[in-house]
Write an enzyme that holds these catalytic residues in place. Sequence first.
Site: not given
Length: 379
Positions: A46, A98, A170, A195
């Site tokens: 992690r 978004y 972003d 993306k």
Amino acid sequence: MKFATKAIHAGIEPDPTTGAIMTPIYQTSTYVQESPGKHKGYEYARTQNPTRTVLQNNLAALENGKHGICYASGLGATDAILKLFKPGDEIIASNDLYGGTYRIMVRVFQEFGLIFRFVDLSNPANLEPVITATTKMVWIETPTNPLLRLVDIAAISAITKERGIKLVVDNTFASPYLQNPLDLGADIVMHSVTKYLGGHSDTVMGAIILNDDETAEQLAFIQNACGAVPGPQDCFLVLRGIKTLHVRMQRHCENAMKVAHYLQQHPKISQVYYPGLESHAGHVLAKKQMRDFGGMLSFELKGDSMPEAIRVMESFSVFSLGESLGGVESLCTHPASMTHASIPKEARLKNGLKDTLIRLSVGIEDVDDLIQDLAQAIA
Ligand code: P1T
């Protein structure tokens, strides 16, 4: 090193034990220690994973940043950034963004006491009047999702720097191939790696890139403490995807420009939103701020008929109707009911996002087939 070379080589070394040119998938949850605390820099997956480290270093290089941190999704990255703040802190975000970003802000972090204001930042003059003593961050997308508005990163950052406010960009729609916000004054770059960076519609991932050591340390703490880490196989897939980012982006841009020109002259279409068109309000800024205009565009049909918009979306054969963007295959989305459904209708309409808007992620297929598909669907 130039972009294409960085995409293939930055942060990537042949595997020291075998010489494998491809970064191995370190599929492990833990690392053996010689004695408690005595180890080779890796303790628990992690916290760190070598495949992830290579990807993070590669992404940092592509954005001309010092630190890269990867997350289990784009929203995982957004979640980590918002956790830098405390109840009462105020965040100003662009009003076209978004739907999931709007949702995590309003439905999750607003409940914890953060304050959000959504403002049209495509005019930087709108920012100064809404800043207050408790404003801590400005969050922008550029180009915006789904209306492809341009926001002037340098102009906004001049204001945020003077007021001691963090600026987050972003950069998902542009990708680092087209735009590097840190070079224009942003403090943090965020990506939905899902993306263009991944590029093949096979991975969900997010990333943050930044220069500031102290914030990077806080974010690394949040990542380890909250746990939104990507798995090593996904990191491998993205490293593989990035090797062709520059080549894919060139074709996305070329195809989208041709599609935009085709749609613009179509008698049944009233509006095409694409920064590469001279008629686009942000065209001059896009030419200055970006290296090309990207693969995303949206359009509206004359008459604004909902059944007609739905008929068109159902009629495609090369474009697939689906959420997401940035993959090699062309996608069509209905933002009002899909990607932006979590924004209340009233706010959505006020910001210019109509029920009849159709968004295209123009892929890298032969553009003649894409145009033919549009022609038959719209006819
Ligand atoms: O889906 P995820 O990897 O969690 O990323 C969220 C996200 C963040 N920022 C932008 C600009 C985005 O477009 C997205 C995700 N967007 C879609 C799924 C979409 O179809 O618009």
